[in-house]
Design a protein around this motif. Structure first.
Motif, PDB file in Angstrom:
ATOM      1  N   SER A   1       0.829  -1.214   0.000  1.00 47.53           N
ATOM      2  CA  SER A   1       0.000   0.000   0.000  1.00 47.53           C
ATOM      3  C   SER A   1       0.861   1.261   0.000  1.00 47.53           C
ATOM      4  O   SER A   1       0.565   2.227  -0.702  1.00 47.53           O
ATOM      5  CB  SER A   1      -0.923   0.007   1.227  1.00 47.53           C
ATOM      6  OG  SER A   1      -1.749  -1.142   1.244  1.00 47.53           O
ATOM      7  N   ALA A   2       1.955   1.227   0.784  1.00 51.80           N
ATOM      8  CA  ALA A   2       2.830   2.390   0.841  1.00 51.80           C
ATOM      9  C   ALA A   2       3.477   2.663  -0.517  1.00 51.80           C
ATOM     10  O   ALA A   2       3.522   3.812  -0.975  1.00 51.80           O
ATOM     11  CB  ALA A   2       3.910   2.180   1.902  1.00 51.80           C
ATOM     12  N   TYR A   3       3.955   1.596  -1.176  1.00 50.89           N
ATOM     13  CA  TYR A   3       4.594   1.786  -2.482  1.00 50.89           C
ATOM     14  C   TYR A   3       3.593   2.238  -3.536  1.00 50.89           C
ATOM     15  O   TYR A   3       3.915   3.070  -4.395  1.00 50.89           O
ATOM     16  CB  TYR A   3       5.277   0.494  -2.929  1.00 50.89           C
ATOM     17  CG  TYR A   3       6.634   0.293  -2.295  1.00 50.89           C
ATOM     18  CD1 TYR A   3       7.682   1.144  -2.592  1.00 50.89           C
ATOM     19  CD2 TYR A   3       6.855  -0.741  -1.392  1.00 50.89           C
ATOM     20  CE1 TYR A   3       8.927   0.969  -2.010  1.00 50.89           C
ATOM     21  CE2 TYR A   3       8.099  -0.916  -0.800  1.00 50.89           C
ATOM     22  CZ  TYR A   3       9.129  -0.064  -1.115  1.00 50.89           C
ATOM     23  OH  TYR A   3      10.349  -0.221  -0.541  1.00 50.89           O
ATOM     24  N   VAL A   4       2.387   1.723  -3.490  1.00 51.91           N
ATOM     25  CA  VAL A   4       1.366   2.152  -4.446  1.00 51.91           C
ATOM     26  C   VAL A   4       1.064   3.639  -4.265  1.00 51.91           C
ATOM     27  O   VAL A   4       0.984   4.404  -5.239  1.00 51.91           O
ATOM     28  CB  VAL A   4       0.089   1.304  -4.285  1.00 51.91           C
ATOM     29  CG1 VAL A   4      -1.058   1.910  -5.092  1.00 51.91           C
ATOM     30  CG2 VAL A   4       0.335  -0.130  -4.735  1.00 51.91           C
ATOM     31  N   CYS A   5       0.907   4.058  -3.002  1.00 54.94           N
ATOM     32  CA  CYS A   5       0.642   5.484  -2.738  1.00 54.94           C
ATOM     33  C   CYS A   5       1.812   6.361  -3.169  1.00 54.94           C
ATOM     34  O   CYS A   5       1.622   7.446  -3.735  1.00 54.94           O
ATOM     35  CB  CYS A   5       0.347   5.689  -1.256  1.00 54.94           C
ATOM     36  SG  CYS A   5      -1.196   4.937  -0.679  1.00 54.94           S
ATOM     37  N   LEU A   6       3.044   5.880  -2.927  1.00 60.01           N
ATOM     38  CA  LEU A   6       4.217   6.650  -3.331  1.00 60.01           C
ATOM     39  C   LEU A   6       4.290   6.804  -4.846  1.00 60.01           C
ATOM     40  O   LEU A   6       4.617   7.881  -5.360  1.00 60.01           O
ATOM     41  CB  LEU A   6       5.492   5.980  -2.810  1.00 60.01           C
ATOM     42  CG  LEU A   6       5.768   6.109  -1.311  1.00 60.01           C
ATOM     43  CD1 LEU A   6       6.986   5.277  -0.927  1.00 60.01           C
ATOM     44  CD2 LEU A   6       5.983   7.565  -0.928  1.00 60.01           C
TER      45      LEU A   6
ATOM     46  N   ILE B   1       1.764   6.723  -6.961  1.00 69.29           N
ATOM     47  CA  ILE B   1       0.689   7.625  -7.389  1.00 69.29           C
ATOM     48  C   ILE B   1       1.075   9.081  -7.132  1.00 69.29           C
ATOM     49  O   ILE B   1       0.929   9.955  -8.004  1.00 69.29           O
ATOM     50  CB  ILE B   1      -0.621   7.263  -6.665  1.00 69.29           C
ATOM     51  CG1 ILE B   1      -1.125   5.888  -7.124  1.00 69.29           C
ATOM     52  CG2 ILE B   1      -1.689   8.329  -6.938  1.00 69.29           C
ATOM     53  CD1 ILE B   1      -2.340   5.401  -6.368  1.00 69.29           C
ATOM     54  N   PHE B   2       1.579   9.357  -5.929  1.00 69.68           N
ATOM     55  CA  PHE B   2       1.970  10.726  -5.610  1.00 69.68           C
ATOM     56  C   PHE B   2       3.145  11.179  -6.466  1.00 69.68           C
ATOM     57  O   PHE B   2       3.212  12.346  -6.870  1.00 69.68           O
ATOM     58  CB  PHE B   2       2.320  10.841  -4.126  1.00 69.68           C
ATOM     59  CG  PHE B   2       1.119  11.031  -3.242  1.00 69.68           C
ATOM     60  CD1 PHE B   2       0.483  12.264  -3.171  1.00 69.68           C
ATOM     61  CD2 PHE B   2       0.607   9.987  -2.494  1.00 69.68           C
ATOM     62  CE1 PHE B   2      -0.632  12.453  -2.366  1.00 69.68           C
ATOM     63  CE2 PHE B   2      -0.505  10.159  -1.687  1.00 69.68           C
ATOM     64  CZ  PHE B   2      -1.130  11.396  -1.622  1.00 69.68           C
TER      65      PHE B   2
END
Length: 301
Positions: free
Chosen positions: A33-38, A40-41
């Motif tokens: 989840s952290a890598y996906v959010c990173l 995207i941002f």
């Protein structure tokens, strides 16, 4: 091992096994989840500078052609960068920004370090209230300050002068830098003060020989902030500067490359990227040292 002991150990072992497996699974999901959010941002925040870079390699005719994809370059060219770097006016804008930034950062750090040291360590009546008031002044937006500041700068005869910018920029940088330095100075153990006083040091010696070296990460953070604000300021120079000879990069690029309804988009993007280069270099050079300094203890060495 007896049968009863084995039976008792088996459920306990299976419980801990399930617990570890559950934690590992939760950790994997957290990392994913952290890598996906990173990602995207990163895509969201990198899209504008990437688009600027692509546009800077386009000719004016290709920029005006709306039939193709704006993310592709058919005929790459460096003429936009050549036109910007070969223009003496652009070099003048760069020099103005450099002079203003160096002076503002120097003034800001001298005032901020002295003020933060006084408010954090030289306790006196109302010091806490004054420290909070210093930070609250930073919260006042530029759009409310530029009108009274315009009258002050005009009354001093500093309109259309880089010295007017040197005068007003510290109103943006000093409060926040002072607040940062107060936090760093307050975190330094008081035992260092007592040891210095026993050795006969005065307040200025304590500041220069103990507090500044120990609080170097905070000084670097404040310097980066002051540099960024001074280099990228837009509202104040737009209000106080109208002659090209005194313009910094932020308004010089826009004022000289926008003529009525004609926009030299390629040169605007090239100039904007070149203007953003000094802060990027500063962050690249100082960020590792800044992060390393945060992990160093106040009594280290």
């Amino acid at each position: 091992m007896s049968a009863s002991t084995a039976n008792a150990a088996a459920p306990a072992g299976s419980y801990f096994g399930r617990k570890v497996g559950s934690l590992s699974k939760e950790r994997r999901w957290a990392l994913v989840s952290a890598y996906v959010c990173l990602v995207i941002f990163a895509l969201f925040f990198l899209a504008p500078p990437i688009y600027m870079l692509i546009t800077s390699f386009k000719t004016s005719a290709e920029v005006a052609n709306m039939s193709g994809s704006p993310w592709l370059v058919r005929d790459p060219t460096l003429e936009n960068y050549g036109a910007i770097l070969g223009d003496p006016m652009f070099l003048r804008f760069f020099l103005n920004s450099a002079i203003v930034t160096v002076l503002v950062v120097s003034v800001t750090m001298v005032i901020s370090v002295l003020a933060a040291f006084s408010l954090a360590r030289m306790k006196f009546w109302g010091s806490q209230t004054l420290a909070t008031g210093v930070f609250l002044t930073y919260l006042v937006p530029e759009t409310l300050l530029f009108i009274p500041l315009y009258q002050i700068v005009g009354g001093l005869g500093l309109l259309n002068s880089i010295w007017g910018l040197v005068l007003v920029y510290p109103t943006l940088t000093v409060p926040f830098c002072t607040w940062i330095m107060i936090g760093y100075f307050a975190s330094i153990p008081k035992e260092l003060d007592e040891a210095a006083l026993i050795d006969g040091a005065n307040w200025m010696q304590m500041l220069t020989k103990i507090f500044i070296p120990v609080a170097l990460p905070g000084i670097i953070a404040a310097t980066i902030f002051a540099f960024t604000v001074s280099w990228a300021a837009f509202v104040y120079p737009t209000s106080f500067i109208t002659t090209p000879d005194s313009m910094p990069l932020t308004i010089g690029i826009v004022s000289q490359l926008v003529r009525a309804d004609t926009f030299a988009w390629g040169q605007i993007m090239a100039g904007s990227l070149l203007a953003a280069l000094p802060p990027v270099i500063l962050y690249a050079l100082l960020m590792d040292y800044y992060i390393a300094g945060l992990t160093a203890g106040a009594t280290k060495g």
